[in-house]
Design an enzyme around this catalytic site. Structure first.
Site, mmCIF file in Angstrom:
data_model
loop_
_atom_site.group_PDB
_atom_site.id
_atom_site.type_symbol
_atom_site.label_atom_id
_atom_site.label_comp_id
_atom_site.label_asym_id
_atom_site.label_seq_id
_atom_site.Cartn_x
_atom_site.Cartn_y
_atom_site.Cartn_z
ATOM 1 N N LYS A 1 0.809 -1.221 0.000
ATOM 2 C CA LYS A 1 0.000 0.000 0.000
ATOM 3 C C LYS A 1 0.841 1.270 0.000
ATOM 4 C CE LYS A 1 -4.180 -2.017 1.979
ATOM 5 N NZ LYS A 1 -3.757 -3.425 1.858
ATOM 6 N N GLU B 1 -3.248 7.124 8.804
ATOM 7 C CA GLU B 1 -3.993 8.077 7.981
ATOM 8 C C GLU B 1 -5.268 8.473 8.689
ATOM 9 O OE1 GLU B 1 -4.510 5.908 4.314
ATOM 10 O OE2 GLU B 1 -6.389 5.011 4.982
ATOM 11 N N HIS C 1 -14.895 -5.887 7.724
ATOM 12 C CA HIS C 1 -14.166 -5.290 6.593
ATOM 13 C C HIS C 1 -14.171 -6.168 5.352
ATOM 14 C CE1 HIS C 1 -12.707 -2.094 9.214
ATOM 15 N NE2 HIS C 1 -12.320 -3.008 10.075
ATOM 16 N N ARG D 1 -6.203 -8.148 -9.788
ATOM 17 C CA ARG D 1 -6.802 -9.433 -10.167
ATOM 18 C C ARG D 1 -8.266 -9.211 -10.523
ATOM 19 N NH1 ARG D 1 -9.906 -9.772 -5.659
ATOM 20 N NH2 ARG D 1 -8.958 -9.145 -3.682
#
Length: 481
Positions: free
Chosen positions: A115, A199, A234, A291
């Site tokens: 990331k 973040e 999630h 993907r």
């Protein structure tokens, strides 16, 4: 490309095989001991045993799969999703063995799989990012300083993460140190990499992703968005296309941003760029999945394209023949992931023997699955039984058809997410389009689901009683004897 091996199992293996066979391409299935009698094994033209039931002794053995592929004179390998699909080393190994990896180049997978590297790759393309730092942080004191600058709540997130692992929401400064330690520990355990970054946590976010495809001639197209905000732990459960909140202007803007992300890593094939959208419709780049996504059918239904067919054509060196302006949204599609999980017990896996398994059929109903009646659900793999997809001219039509399809889907032997899917579709927040990623936390409890199930059972009993009484009251001809 005359023969491809599908390095996967279950519904996605069959899904890829269907398109390959339609294109006149032979297919090879791989299977573990647990999947010896699975439908995907019978569906393929050839099948090869690759190891014991646990995935680290079968479906994750990249070198073994490539060895078998070469013996069977395979031209390409389609990884599906999960397992080896985002494994840069496996893609590289295919390249080194002159096998076509039906997906992006290993360099792109490696870049977007981290990331922090992904954020670094796209920062020169003027793509909105969530406020925070784009480097690994290991010191809780530094994390607290960053948090004060960007404001609480913050999100501590594993750099190599996914599926909600190594992720912690922190509401205030006193909890930073403990949550940092937990995130680092979880990330190290799950991914072998304890790097985390900090973040701003976007409150009331929508999770919206854009489907992209890129060929080897520099053309990148977007195939509109998917709304993926209905999640548990999630992980997505219900997806739809298009999103009910995007305006045509915002859709075009996000589509263009997704194309830039693909170009930033010299992308090839099918990929998905994920964004968070806040309550004011500001969007922020989240990550790129290199993907085919589980939820790709909803995009296929509204755009009229076969994404797997385009993947294969791109992999064999063909140019994308359509233009962006040729693509139009037609109708609305909804997908429910039917997991063998118990929604009454915190969505814990509910494996068992499928004593009854009957899928719904009809116009506008699509079921992608890899199970059948009389099968055991293996404990070794993701507990998804199928994907139930409905399509209608409008969102309301797709939702009503989903409710009808759920009622017609009969599963006995395991608990499933079918009742939860119906709960979502009947909930006013979902029907109105006024929901976010906190839908489960805000609206769902097992008690509410049970109340709905009890009411359904009571109604069914009343109908049965009414029919019985009517039957008893019918005039009967007396026996002449």
């Amino acid at each position: 490309m005359k023969k491809i091996l599908i390095a996967n199992r279950g519904e996605i293996a069959i899904r890829v095989m269907k398109t390959a066979q339609k294109m006149g391409i032979k297919t090879v299935a791989v299977y573990s001991e647990a999947d010896r009698n699975a439908p995907h094994v019978r569906f393929a033209d050839e099948a090869i045993y690759i190891g014991e039931a646990p995935s680290n002794k079968s479906y994750l053995l990249g070198e073994k799969i490539i060895e078998e592929a070469k013996k069977l004179l395979v031209d390409g390998i389609h990884p599906g999703y999960g397992f080896l699909s985002e494994n840069a080393d496996f893609a590289e190994l295919c390249e080194k063995n002159n096998l076509i990896f039906i997906g992006p180049k290993s360099k792109s997978i490696r870049m977007m799989g981290d990331k922090l590297a992904a954020k670094d790759a796209v920062k020169d393309y003027n793509i909105p990012m969530v406020p925070g730092v784009d480097r690994a942080v290991t010191d809780p004191i530094e994390a607290a300083t960053i948090a004060r600058e960007i404001g609480f709540p913050i999100l501590i997130k594993a750099s190599a993460g996914g599926g909600g692992k190594g992720m912690r929401i922190v509401e205030n400064e006193k909890d930073v140190e403990e949550q940092m330690k937990r995130a680092i520990s979880e990330a190290t355990s799950a991914f072998g990499d304890g790097s985390v970054f900090v973040e701003k946590y976007i409150t009331s976010p929508r999770h919206i992703e854009i489907q992209v495809l890129a060929d080897s001639f520099g053309k990148v197209l977007h195939f509109f968005e998917r709304e993926c905000s209905i999640q548990r732990r999630h992980q997505k459960v219900v997806e739809e296309a298009p999103s009910s909140i995007l305006t045509p202007a915002l859709r075009a803007k996000m589509g263009e941003a997704a194309i830039k992300v693909a170009k930033s890593c010299d992308y090839l094939g099918a990929g998905t760029v994920e964004f968070l959208v806040d309550k004011d419709l500001n969007f922020y780049f989240l990550e790129m999945n290199t993907r085919l996504q589980v939820e790709h059918p909803v995009t296929e239904l509204i755009s009229g394209v076969d994404l797997v067919e385009l993947q294969i054509k791109i992999a064999r060196g063909e140019a994308i023949s359509i233009e962006q302006e040729d693509l139009k949204i037609n109708g609305h599609a909804l997908e429910l992931r039917v997991y063998a999980e118990d929604p009454m017990n915190n969505f814990l896996p509910s494996v068992g023997f499928l004593s009854t398994y009957k899928i719904p059929v009809g116009e506008g109903i699509r079921v992608d699955d890899g199970f059948e009646e009389g099968m055991d659900i293996p404990i070794y793999y993701d507990p998804m039984l199928s994907k139930l997809i409905t399509y209608g001219k409008t969102r309301e039509e797709a939702i009503q058809l989903m409710i009808k399809a759920i009622d017609a889907y009969k599963v006995e032997g395991a608990k499933t997410t079918l009742p939860f899917g119906k709960f979502v579709c009947e909930h006013e927040a979902f029907k109105s389009g006024n929901f976010d990623t906190h839908f489960v936390k805000n609206y769902y409890t097992p008690e509410k689901l049970q109340k709905g199930l009890d009411e359904e059972a009571e109604l069914a009993a009343l109908i049965a009683l009414k029919l019985y009484i009517e039957d008893q009251q019918k005039l009967r001809v007396p026996d002449s004897n």
